[in-house]
Design an enzyme around this catalytic site. Structure first.
Site, PDB file in Angstrom:
ATOM      1  CG  HIS A  22      -2.700   2.792  -2.235  1.00 46.69           C
ATOM      2  ND1 HIS A  22      -2.658   2.686  -0.863  1.00 46.69           N
ATOM      3  CD2 HIS A  22      -3.891   2.263  -2.607  1.00 46.69           C
ATOM      4  CE1 HIS A  22      -3.768   2.119  -0.421  1.00 46.69           C
ATOM      5  NE2 HIS A  22      -4.530   1.848  -1.467  1.00 46.69           N
ATOM      6  CD  GLN A  72      -2.495  -1.274   2.683  1.00 44.30           C
ATOM      7  OE1 GLN A  72      -3.412  -0.508   2.970  1.00 44.30           O
ATOM      8  NE2 GLN A  72      -2.050  -2.193   3.529  1.00 44.30           N
ATOM      9  CG  ASN A  73       3.974   1.298   2.517  1.00 43.27           C
ATOM     10  OD1 ASN A  73       2.955   1.692   3.091  1.00 43.27           O
ATOM     11  ND2 ASN A  73       4.790   0.414   3.050  1.00 43.27           N
ATOM     12  CB  CYS A 123       3.500  16.231 -20.201  1.00 45.55           C
ATOM     13  SG  CYS A 123       3.688  14.732 -21.197  1.00 45.55           S
ATOM     14  CB  CYS A 130      -0.780  12.958 -23.474  1.00 42.64           C
ATOM     15  SG  CYS A 130       0.724  12.721 -22.487  1.00 42.64           S
ATOM     16  N   GLY A 156       2.868  -4.683   8.996  1.00 33.24           N
ATOM     17  CA  GLY A 156       2.764  -3.257   9.237  1.00 33.24           C
ATOM     18  C   GLY A 156       1.557  -2.588   8.628  1.00 33.24           C
TER      19      GLY A 156
END
Length: 305
Positions: free
Chosen positions: A154, A136-137, A203, A165, A245
């Site tokens: 994530h 999840q980190n 970009c 784009c 964790g």
């Protein structure tokens, strides 16, 4: 698996949450074992290990979690800034927040838990066994520790996506753009920099120059369907699962290990405290992950040389 039914970060189905917190009367359930030798015996025979990690792993490297009491940047919590609406309304402020987080991460290093996972993956791969990190980190500490088989559900602080784009790419520049240099101080008395949108990260694709955003999953956004497909495959195929964790309250990741446990696969939780899912697991090892995980994943005599 029902991973796909709840793909929105931070959105919790109250009925399901209740079932996870008390899936059946805990008075009829045995406390998870803390027998390291018993875990090690199962670990020595596992062919496909899934390791789910959360903020607790990175916290031991000194990474701010921005969750709970005191988890503020200036006067905002992450939930106030990590949203499409916040970025649309004030992209300069959101980029200051993420610039601060990126710069902080450049001063942090993988801790013994990250290193133990990476060493385990490399060692077991030579034996024809598989280790997959489902994290999840967004800090890339697993990658920097040497892990290669990583699913970042994530996203990553060090990836960007173009609002025009859609191009996504790794970006480890420091600072990410000249206008953000020296900005992002977390002190509540610090005023917004108010950087003009044309001076924010842009970009670099030919004939685009669109505004870049962090390639992370914000609150209210759905997780990447391709990554979820891979997660589902790994969880369906694993014969041992570790939860390291993680608070087991952020969805859909909070559902992953309980689903694995429900089909009879051993699950071992490594955490500083009990979580809503603890009683569903075979093992629970209490304490800092950097202390409890390395001996659990160390070379086992049954592995040979």
């Amino acid at each position: 698996m029902i991973v796909r039914q709840f793909t929105c970060r931070g959105v919790i189905n109250s009925y399901l949450c209740g079932r996870l917190r008390n899936p059946w009367d805990s008075r009829d359930m045995a406390r998870p074992s803390s027998d390291l030798a018993a875990f090690r015996e199962i670990f020595s025979k596992a062919k496909h290990v899934a390791i789910i990690t959360g903020a607790g792993v990175s916290a031991e490297s000194g990474v701010p979690t921005f969750r709970g009491a005191g988890g503020y940047w200036r006067k905002w919590q992450a939930q106030d800034l990590a949203t499409p609406g916040a970025f649309s309304q004030n992209p300069s402020r959101v980029w200051e927040f993420y610039h601060y987080r990126r710069e902080v991460m450049l001063t942090k290093s993988p801790n013994p838990a990250h290193l133990a996972i990476a060493e385990c993956e490399e060692r077991l791969s030579k034996q024809g066994r598989k280790v997959t990190v489902i994290t999840q980190n967004i800090d890339e500490l697993h990658r920097r520790a040497g892990s290669k088989n990583i699913l970042e559900i994530h996203g990553s602080l060090f990836k960007t996506r173009c609002m025009s784009c859609g191009h996504e790419s790794a970006n480890h520049k420091s600072p990410i753009c000249p206008a953000l240099e020296g900005k992002g101080a977390p002190d509540p008395k610090t005023s917004d920099a108010g950087i003009p949108v044309e001076h924010l990260p842009r970009c670099e694709q030919v004939r685009c120059h669109g505004l870049l955003r962090p390639a992370v999953v914000w609150f209210g956004e759905t997780l990447d369907s391709d990554i979820l497909t891979h997660v589902e495959q790994e969880l369906d195929n694993c014969d041992l699962c570790l939860v390291v964790g993680t608070s087991s309250i952020v969805y859909p990741a909070a559902m992953f290990a309980p689903q694995v446990a429900a089909r009879g696969v051993p699950v071992a939780e490594f955490n500083m405290e009990d979580t809503p899912a603890t009683m569903r697991f075979k093992f629970h090892f209490h304490g800092p992950c950097g202390t409890t995980l390395p001996p659990a994943l160390a070379h086992h005599e049954a592995e040979g040389n």
